[in-house]
Write a protein that holds these residues in place. Structure first.
Motif, PDB file in Angstrom:
ATOM      1  N   ARG A   6      10.565 -10.883   0.375  1.00  0.00           N
ATOM      2  CA  ARG A   6      11.322 -11.987  -0.211  1.00  0.00           C
ATOM      3  C   ARG A   6      10.351 -12.715  -1.389  1.00  0.00           C
ATOM      4  NH1 ARG A   6      16.012 -11.676  -1.162  1.00  0.00           N
ATOM      5  NH2 ARG A   6      17.479 -13.396  -0.634  1.00  0.00           N
ATOM      6  N   TYR A  38       7.228   0.793   6.172  1.00  0.00           N
ATOM      7  CA  TYR A  38       6.027   1.128   5.479  1.00  0.00           C
ATOM      8  C   TYR A  38       4.972   1.576   6.083  1.00  0.00           C
ATOM      9  CZ  TYR A  38       8.552  -2.029   1.963  1.00  0.00           C
ATOM     10  OH  TYR A  38       9.377  -2.453   0.963  1.00  0.00           O
ATOM     11  N   SER A  90      -1.098  -5.694  -8.440  1.00  0.00           N
ATOM     12  CA  SER A  90       0.469  -5.460  -8.591  1.00  0.00           C
ATOM     13  C   SER A  90       0.996  -6.899  -8.379  1.00  0.00           C
ATOM     14  CB  SER A  90       1.303  -4.587  -7.663  1.00  0.00           C
ATOM     15  OG  SER A  90       2.374  -4.852  -7.626  1.00  0.00           O
ATOM     16  N   GLY A 137       2.406  -2.589 -11.701  1.00  0.00           N
ATOM     17  CA  GLY A 137       1.000  -2.242 -11.102  1.00  0.00           C
ATOM     18  C   GLY A 137       0.598  -0.645 -11.450  1.00  0.00           C
ATOM     19  N   THR A 138       2.113  -0.014 -11.302  1.00  0.00           N
ATOM     20  CA  THR A 138       1.831   1.590 -11.473  1.00  0.00           C
ATOM     21  C   THR A 138       1.259   1.754 -12.937  1.00  0.00           C
ATOM     22  OG1 THR A 138       3.784   1.684  -9.913  1.00  0.00           O
ATOM     23  CG2 THR A 138       3.263   3.646 -11.321  1.00  0.00           C
ATOM     24  N   HIS A 182       4.318  -7.605  -8.650  1.00  0.00           N
ATOM     25  CA  HIS A 182       5.694  -7.364  -8.435  1.00  0.00           C
ATOM     26  C   HIS A 182       6.353  -8.523  -7.481  1.00  0.00           C
ATOM     27  CE1 HIS A 182       9.328  -5.521  -6.323  1.00  0.00           C
ATOM     28  NE2 HIS A 182       9.379  -4.761  -7.616  1.00  0.00           N
ATOM     29  N   HIS A 203      14.912 -10.685   4.921  1.00  0.00           N
ATOM     30  CA  HIS A 203      14.229  -9.482   4.369  1.00  0.00           C
ATOM     31  C   HIS A 203      12.669  -9.481   4.472  1.00  0.00           C
ATOM     32  CE1 HIS A 203      17.407  -7.748   1.757  1.00  0.00           C
ATOM     33  NE2 HIS A 203      17.970  -9.374   1.749  1.00  0.00           N
ATOM     34  N   VAL A 204      11.937  -8.321   4.097  1.00  0.00           N
ATOM     35  CA  VAL A 204      10.696  -8.039   3.838  1.00  0.00           C
ATOM     36  C   VAL A 204      10.672  -8.346   2.481  1.00  0.00           C
ATOM     37  CG1 VAL A 204       8.967  -6.483   3.847  1.00  0.00           C
ATOM     38  CG2 VAL A 204      10.165  -6.574   5.722  1.00  0.00           C
ATOM     39  N   ARG A 207      11.045  -2.826   7.941  1.00  0.00           N
ATOM     40  CA  ARG A 207      10.883  -1.632   7.170  1.00  0.00           C
ATOM     41  C   ARG A 207       9.693  -0.837   7.669  1.00  0.00           C
ATOM     42  NH1 ARG A 207      12.994  -2.034   1.670  1.00  0.00           N
ATOM     43  NH2 ARG A 207      11.870  -0.109   1.493  1.00  0.00           N
ATOM     44  N   LYS A 238       5.571  -9.159  -4.104  1.00  0.00           N
ATOM     45  CA  LYS A 238       4.071  -9.483  -3.776  1.00  0.00           C
ATOM     46  C   LYS A 238       3.857 -10.885  -3.509  1.00  0.00           C
ATOM     47  CE  LYS A 238       2.512  -5.122  -4.034  1.00  0.00           C
ATOM     48  NZ  LYS A 238       3.948  -4.481  -4.202  1.00  0.00           N
ATOM     49  N   HIS A 296      -2.227  -5.061  -3.065  1.00  0.00           N
ATOM     50  CA  HIS A 296      -1.892  -6.023  -1.965  1.00  0.00           C
ATOM     51  C   HIS A 296      -2.879  -7.285  -1.658  1.00  0.00           C
ATOM     52  CE1 HIS A 296       0.318  -2.655   0.814  1.00  0.00           C
ATOM     53  NE2 HIS A 296       1.061  -2.893  -0.719  1.00  0.00           N
ATOM     54  N   ASP A 311      -7.032   0.260  -5.680  1.00  0.00           N
ATOM     55  CA  ASP A 311      -5.592  -0.196  -5.840  1.00  0.00           C
ATOM     56  C   ASP A 311      -5.680  -1.280  -4.936  1.00  0.00           C
ATOM     57  OD1 ASP A 311      -2.945  -0.593  -5.254  1.00  0.00           O
ATOM     58  OD2 ASP A 311      -2.454   1.381  -5.171  1.00  0.00           O
TER      59      ASP A 311
HETATM   60  N1  T4K Z   1       0.143   0.269  -4.831  1.00  0.00           N
HETATM   61  C1  T4K Z   1       0.370  -0.098  -3.876  1.00  0.00           C
HETATM   62  C2  T4K Z   1      -0.369  -0.222  -2.624  1.00  0.00           C
HETATM   63  C3  T4K Z   1       1.772  -0.783  -3.779  1.00  0.00           C
HETATM   64  O1  T4K Z   1       2.206  -1.439  -2.486  1.00  0.00           O
HETATM   65  C4  T4K Z   1       2.680  -0.849  -4.961  1.00  0.00           C
HETATM   66  C5  T4K Z   1       4.040  -1.276  -4.974  1.00  0.00           C
HETATM   67  C6  T4K Z   1       2.132  -0.332  -6.179  1.00  0.00           C
HETATM   68  C7  T4K Z   1       0.687   0.485  -6.104  1.00  0.00           C
HETATM   69  C8  T4K Z   1       2.727  -0.407  -7.496  1.00  0.00           C
HETATM   70  O2  T4K Z   1       2.801  -1.543  -8.065  1.00  0.00           O
HETATM   71  P1  T4K Z   1       4.144  -1.859  -8.865  1.00  0.00           P
HETATM   72  O3  T4K Z   1       4.326  -0.993 -10.003  1.00  0.00           O
HETATM   73  O4  T4K Z   1       5.550  -2.029  -8.086  1.00  0.00           O
HETATM   74  O5  T4K Z   1       3.579  -3.123  -9.371  1.00  0.00           O
HETATM   75  C9  T4K Z   1       8.596  -2.436  -2.921  1.00  0.00           C
HETATM   76  C10 T4K Z   1       7.900  -2.849  -4.174  1.00  0.00           C
HETATM   77  O6  T4K Z   1       8.821  -2.369  -5.297  1.00  0.00           O
HETATM   78  C11 T4K Z   1       6.699  -2.378  -4.558  1.00  0.00           C
HETATM   79  O7  T4K Z   1       6.237  -3.176  -5.897  1.00  0.00           O
HETATM   80  C12 T4K Z   1       5.585  -2.322  -3.376  1.00  0.00           C
HETATM   81  N2  T4K Z   1       4.409  -1.872  -3.880  1.00  0.00           N
HETATM   82  C13 T4K Z   1       6.060  -1.650  -2.163  1.00  0.00           C
HETATM   83  C14 T4K Z   1       5.346  -1.777  -1.138  1.00  0.00           C
HETATM   84  O8  T4K Z   1       7.587  -2.455  -1.915  1.00  0.00           O
HETATM   85  P2  T4K Z   1      10.541  -1.042  -2.238  1.00  0.00           P
HETATM   86  O9  T4K Z   1      10.986   0.535  -2.745  1.00  0.00           O
HETATM   87  O10 T4K Z   1      10.298  -1.219  -0.669  1.00  0.00           O
HETATM   88  O11 T4K Z   1      11.398  -1.962  -2.854  1.00  0.00           O
HETATM   89  P3  T4K Z   1      12.887  -2.767  -2.249  1.00  0.00           P
HETATM   90  O12 T4K Z   1      13.837  -2.806  -3.528  1.00  0.00           O
HETATM   91  O13 T4K Z   1      13.296  -1.852  -0.980  1.00  0.00           O
HETATM   92  O14 T4K Z   1      12.514  -4.208  -2.013  1.00  0.00           O
HETATM   93  C15 T4K Z   1      11.628  -4.404  -0.852  1.00  0.00           C
HETATM   94  C16 T4K Z   1      12.220  -5.705  -0.027  1.00  0.00           C
HETATM   95  O15 T4K Z   1      12.031  -6.935  -0.889  1.00  0.00           O
HETATM   96  C17 T4K Z   1      13.710  -5.659   0.364  1.00  0.00           C
HETATM   97  O16 T4K Z   1      13.583  -6.419   1.697  1.00  0.00           O
HETATM   98  C18 T4K Z   1      14.454  -6.932  -0.638  1.00  0.00           C
HETATM   99  C19 T4K Z   1      13.113  -7.662  -1.044  1.00  0.00           C
HETATM  100  N3  T4K Z   1      13.510  -8.158  -2.535  1.00  0.00           N
HETATM  101  C20 T4K Z   1      13.035  -7.135  -3.488  1.00  0.00           C
HETATM  102  C21 T4K Z   1      13.180  -7.726  -4.636  1.00  0.00           C
HETATM  103  C22 T4K Z   1      12.963  -6.754  -6.044  1.00  0.00           C
HETATM  104  C23 T4K Z   1      14.014  -9.186  -2.635  1.00  0.00           C
HETATM  105  O17 T4K Z   1      14.245 -10.067  -1.659  1.00  0.00           O
HETATM  106  N4  T4K Z   1      13.983  -9.775  -3.936  1.00  0.00           N
HETATM  107  C24 T4K Z   1      13.613  -9.042  -4.986  1.00  0.00           C
HETATM  108  O18 T4K Z   1      13.762  -9.461  -6.217  1.00  0.00           O
HETATM  109  O19 T4K Z   1       9.136  -0.993  -2.862  1.00  0.00           O
END
Ligand code: T4K
Length: 394
Positions: free
Chosen positions: A27, A330, A197, A78-79, A199, A24-25, A328, A202, A176, A173
């Motif tokens: 992790r 992104y 963030s 972060g949001t 998350h 995964h991306v 991904r 990160k 990252h 912001d």
């Molecule tokens: N501003 C920027 C520039 C950002 O990049 C972000 C968040 C924010 C603001 C907002 O911050 P937060 O409100 O999220 O704190 C993911 C993240 O959810 C998001 O936080 C992040 N940016 C964004 C770049 O990436 P998705 O929709 O790609 O998430 P998802 O569920 O597809 O997971 C991404 C990958 O991570 C998958 O390959 C699975 C892996 N993963 C994910 C989780 C949650 C794991 O291996 N374990 C896990 O627990 O958004």
């Protein structure tokens, strides 16, 4: 288009993928698990689970001192931290942001009836192009939000100069950019405030979480109030507010992960180098480099794929996914082409040629704790088989 025979094709055709488990991306990095469980039992013993508890306060003070800022206000994510910072700064009307970012940057404005105005990026750094920002200023503009994309600092001095010249507020912001520097100074101290963030995905995570960091005492006070419904003491609400609080368990995760963050950064840098080696001489593929003289968590391994290749970006992604390499796109297709903004500004793309060009070419590859050197080499081999060697290596 010529069909390319490679391990990825075999997987698509039903053979075993190259990796038995998905890579995964994003992790999560998880520090000392025992210490986390100990802190979690302390939380349960204390019976203090949230509302500015001792772990949150400890985390805030450690982060403030690590980043060299006066105030760190931890949040649930972060949001919400972005939304509160935007509101506390009094932004309204139009605010200039990149379109090439995660959707949360734009949503944090739109959610508060502020118009995100998308400015184009520098195709080499992937960050806001100051000249493009100038072009988007109107009488309704009140601020600029720079994004330190992939942890590389936005052009902070240039954006500050534009903000000063036009009487605009500037914030960042920095989702990252935990651990990054700009001209040798830690990210966190620039603009009116910066938003982090934490998350799970990160480099440094608190599961869910985020923070606003600032040197401005008044702004910090307003943000602290807004994070907790505007309460000043019991029974006394002196400010409009919401619930942006971080919980104790998340802070415990943060305290544990801070201890291993240097190791995470060093490991990521090695992985980034390994990818650079594995992809050297691959036709039409460039690994995004980070400036050697600045700190960066190297959390994101970003490649750009030449648009003229027979193996298009999306075909490479499908082939990688068939091998269990969950790369991904992104940040495709750019915020301005996502439905809420596409409907609002159908012609925004006319001003965003670099954003459109880049968002069709980027792939983010799995990195972080789940990836070994061997796996990076194998991923490189799959991409090399798909794209072929570059002409100058033949
Ligand atoms: N501003 C920027 C520039 C950002 O990049 C972000 C968040 C924010 C603001 C907002 O911050 P937060 O409100 O999220 O704190 C993911 C993240 O959810 C998001 O936080 C992040 N940016 C964004 C770049 O990436 P998705 O929709 O790609 O998430 P998802 O569920 O597809 O997971 C991404 C990958 O991570 C998958 O390959 C699975 C892996 N993963 C994910 C989780 C949650 C794991 O291996 N374990 C896990 O627990 O958004």
């Amino acid at each position: 288009m010529k069909r390319i025979q490679c391990p990825a094709d075999l997987a698509i055709n039903g053979a075993q993928p190259a990796f038995s488990e998905p890579l995964h991306v994003g992790r999560p990095n998880i520090g000392d698990q025992k210490r986390f469980l100990d802190l979690t039992s302390q939380i349960l013993d204390n019976r203090w689970l949230t509302n500015n508890g001792p772990m949150v306060r400890d985390l805030e003070s450690r982060i403030a001192s690590l980043l060299g800022v006066k105030h760190c206000i931890a949040m649930c994510n972060g949001t919400v931290a972005l939304e509160i910072a935007i509101r506390a700064l009094g932004l309204e009307g139009e605010v200039i942001v990149p379109s090439y970012t995660f959707i949360a940057t734009a949503h944090a404005l739109h959610w508060q009836a502020i118009t995100p105005v998308f400015a184009d990026i520098d195709p080499f750094t992937h960050n806001l192009d100051p000249e493009a920002v100038r072009r988007m200023i109107t009488p309704r503009t009140t601020g600029i939000i720079g994004v330190h994309l992939w942890g590389r600092a936005a052009p902070i001095d240039e954006l500050q100069a534009i903000a000063d010249e036009h009487g605009l507020k500037l914030m960042f912001d920095a989702a990252h950019a935990f651990g990054s520097t700009y001209k040798g100074q830690t990210i966190g101290r620039f603009g009116a405030c910066e938003v982090l963030s934490f998350h799970a995905t990160k480099a440094f995570n608190t599961m869910e979480g985020g923070a606003v960091v600032t040197n401005d005492d008044e702004l910090a006070e307003a943000i602290q109030l807004m994070r907790n419904f505007g309460f000043k003491g019991y029974d006394n609400v002196i400010h409009p507010g919401t619930n942006g609080k971080m919980i104790e368990v998340c802070a415990a995760m943060g305290l544990v992960n801070l201890e291993s963050f240097d190791e995470v950064m060093a490991g990521n840098k090695r992985t980034h180098r390994a990818y650079r080696d594995a992809l050297r001489g691959v036709n039409g593929v460039t690994v995004l480099e980070y400036p050697e003289n600045e700190a960066n968590s190297h959390h994101y391994v970003v490649i750009e794929v030449d648009g003229d290749l027979a193996a298009s970006r999306d075909r490479i992604i499908s082939a990688l996914q068939a091998e269990n390499v969950l790369a991904r796109r992104y940040f495709w297709p750019g915020c301005h082409r996502m439905k809420p903004y596409r409907d609002l500004y159908p012609h925004a793309g006319l001003m965003l040629s670099s954003t459109e060009h880049l968002s069709d070419r980027v792939i983010v590859l799995p990195a972080g704790p789940s990836i070994s050197w061997d796996e990076v080499t194998q991923i490189g081999d799959i991409i090399r088989t798909l794209c072929g060697p570059s002409l100058d290596t033949l």
